[in-house]
Enzyme design. Structure first.
Site, PDB file in Angstrom:
ATOM      1  CB  SER A 141      -0.930   0.010   1.212  1.00 50.64           C
ATOM      2  OG  SER A 141      -0.199  -0.211   2.403  1.00 50.64           O
ATOM      3  CG  ASP A 192      -4.465   5.193   6.449  1.00 50.27           C
ATOM      4  OD1 ASP A 192      -3.276   5.036   6.796  1.00 50.27           O
ATOM      5  OD2 ASP A 192      -4.970   4.539   5.519  1.00 50.27           O
ATOM      6  CG  HIS A 225      -1.207   3.551   4.499  1.00 49.03           C
ATOM      7  ND1 HIS A 225      -2.473   3.111   4.836  1.00 49.03           N
ATOM      8  CD2 HIS A 225      -0.561   2.478   3.984  1.00 49.03           C
ATOM      9  CE1 HIS A 225      -2.590   1.828   4.528  1.00 49.03           C
ATOM     10  NE2 HIS A 225      -1.438   1.426   4.023  1.00 49.03           N
TER      11      HIS A 225
END
Length: 357
Positions: free
Chosen positions: A32, A318, A321
Site C-alpha cells: 500500500s 490514516d 500510512h
C-alpha cells in the site's frame, strides 16, 4: 579513505553521466505504500482505498492510493519529468477492451495494498503478493509487450514487508516460525525478486526499507500502548531491513552492470518523530483520518471516522500510512539525500549514471 578513492575511480570507469530525463520509466513492486490503484481494479480484493476521503488533497478524488495525495513513486516520477504510472490491472483492462493499443512506455505500477513479501500474508483478502506481481511483469516481458531498452534504462522500485511483520504480531494468531526464521524467509523472497528482474533486464534497482511499523497508529490493534512505539515490532523491522541492505550490497557483485541502492525509510521516519518541527510536522502519533485511540482503531473513511484540518502537519494520514507531505519529505531524502538516508548514493545520482556498453 584509500579504498573509497579506488572504488570511486573504478566506478567512474564503469559508468558515464547522462541526463536524468533518460530515465524513461519506473516499474514498481510492493504494497500500500506504492499501490496506485491495483486493488481497485481487483474486485476480489477487500483491501481498498477507493472511497472518500482518500486522495482529497491532490487528486481531489480517490485513486486507490492509501493516502491523501501522492506517494513516493509519484514524486519520483515528477522529479524525473515522466507521467505517473498506471496500475497494472487498469492497463490490462484498457488493452483488452481496446481503449489502449499498447502498454505504457513510462512504466507500470504492480504494487498491491495489503500484500506481503510472503505469499500467504493476507492471502484471504484477495491481494496480489510479490511473487504474483513479479509473474505479471515477467509475462509482459516474455510476450514482448515492453521494450527491452526501456526496461534496461528504467528505475525498479521495491518496498514490501510491513504487512508480513504486522500480521506476525496479531494477537491469537500464533506464528509458525520464530522471528529470525520468519525474517530469513522474507529476505529470501526479496532475493528471488532481485534475481528475476535482473534476468528480465532491470539494471537500476532501488530497495526501500520498511518504516517503523511499531509506531503506526494501528499499533493499538496489537494491544500496544498509545504512549510510545511497539519496540518489539520495530526490532523485527530492523532485522528485516538489515537483510535488505545486505542484498543491495551484493547487487553490483552478483549482477554485472546492475546498480542497487538502499533507501533507509526507517531512519528517515525516525528523524521525523524525533524532530517534527524541523520537518513542518506537529503530530507524529495520530492518524489525520481515523477513529478511536490515535485514530488507529479503524480505517479512514469507515465507521465514525474524523479528518484533521491540517493533514500536511501529520506524519500519518490514516492508521497505517504516511500523509502526502510525509511522502514528499521521504522522496526528498531519497532523491538528493546523503548516505545516512540512501546509499551508496541517491536517486538523482542513480538517474544520471548508466553502464558503459
Amino acid at each position: 579513505m584509500e579504498k573509497f578513492l579506488l572504488f570511486s575511480m573504478f566506478f567512474l570507469i564503469l559508468t558515464k553521466l547522462v541526463p536524468a530525463a533518460n530515465i524513461p520509466a519506473i516499474f514498481t513492486f510492493g504494497d500500500s505504500i506504492f499501490d496506485a490503484g491495483n486493488n481497485h481494479f481487483n474486485k476480489n480484493c477487500t483491501v481498498q482505498a477507493d472511497f472518500q476521503p482518500y486522495g482529497r488533497n491532490f487528486f481531489h478524488y480517490p485513486t486507490g492510493r492509501f493516502t491523501n495525495g501522492r506517494t513516493v513513486a509519484d514524486f519520483v516520477c515528477e522529479l524525473l519529468g515522466i507521467d505517473l504510472q498506471k496500475p497494472y490491472l487498469e492497463v490490462e483492462m484498457q488493452v483488452r477492451n481496446g481503449s489502449s493499443k499498447s502498454y505504457p512506455a513510462n512504466g507500470i505500477n504492480f504494487a498491491s495494498a495489503g500484500s506481503g513479501v510472503l505469499s500467504e500474508t493476507n492471502g484471504n483478502l484477495g491481494v496480489t503478493p510479490i511473487r504474483a506481481q513479479l509473474q505479471q511483469f515477467e509475462e509482459l516481458v516474455k510476450l514482448e509487450k515492453i521494450d527491452k531498452k526501456i526496461i534496461q534504462e528504467a528505475f525498479f522500485l521495491f518496498e514490501s514487508g510491513s504487512n508480513d511483520i504486522f500480521q506476525y504480531f496479531i494477537p491469537f494468531d500464533t506464528p509458525k516460525l520464530d522471528v529470525d526464521a520468519f525474517v530469513k524467509a522474507m529476505v529470501t523472497e526479496v532475493e528471488h525478486l532481485i534475481g528475476r528482474i535482473y534476468v528480465l533486464g532491470a539494471r537500476r534497482i532501488a530497495i526501500f526499507s520498511v518504516g517503523p511499523v511499531g509506531c503506526v497508529p494501528a499499533r493499538v490493534l496489537l494491544g500496544a500502548s498509545i504512549d510510545g512505539c511497539y519496540e518489539e515490532v520495530n526490532q523485527m523491522v530492523k532485522k528485516y531491513n538489515l537483510g535488505l541492505e545486505g542484498l543491495v550490497n551484493q547487487i553490483s557483485k552478483r549482477f554485472p552492470k546492475a546498480i542497487g541502492v538502499y533507501g533507509a525509510t526507517y531512519d528517515i521516519v525516525k528523524l521525523f518523530i524525533a524532530s517534527p518541527k524541523h520537518y513542518g510536522l506537529s503530530n507524529t502519533s495520530n492518524a489525520c483520518c481515523g477513529e478511536g485511540a490515535l485514530g488507529g482503531m479503524a480505517q479512514c473513511g469507515t465507521g465514525q471516522y474524523t479528518v484533521c484540518e491540517n493533514p500536511n502537519e501529520f506524519l500519518f494520514w490514516d492508521f497505517f500510512h504516511p500523509s502526502e507531505h510525509a511522502y514528499k519529505l521521504i522522496t526528498k531524502a531519497f532523491w538528493g539525500g546523503k548516505q545516512s538516508r540512501i546509499r551508496p548514493f541517491n536517486l538523482k545520482t542513480l538517474a544520471n549514471i548508466t553502464s558503459t556498453p
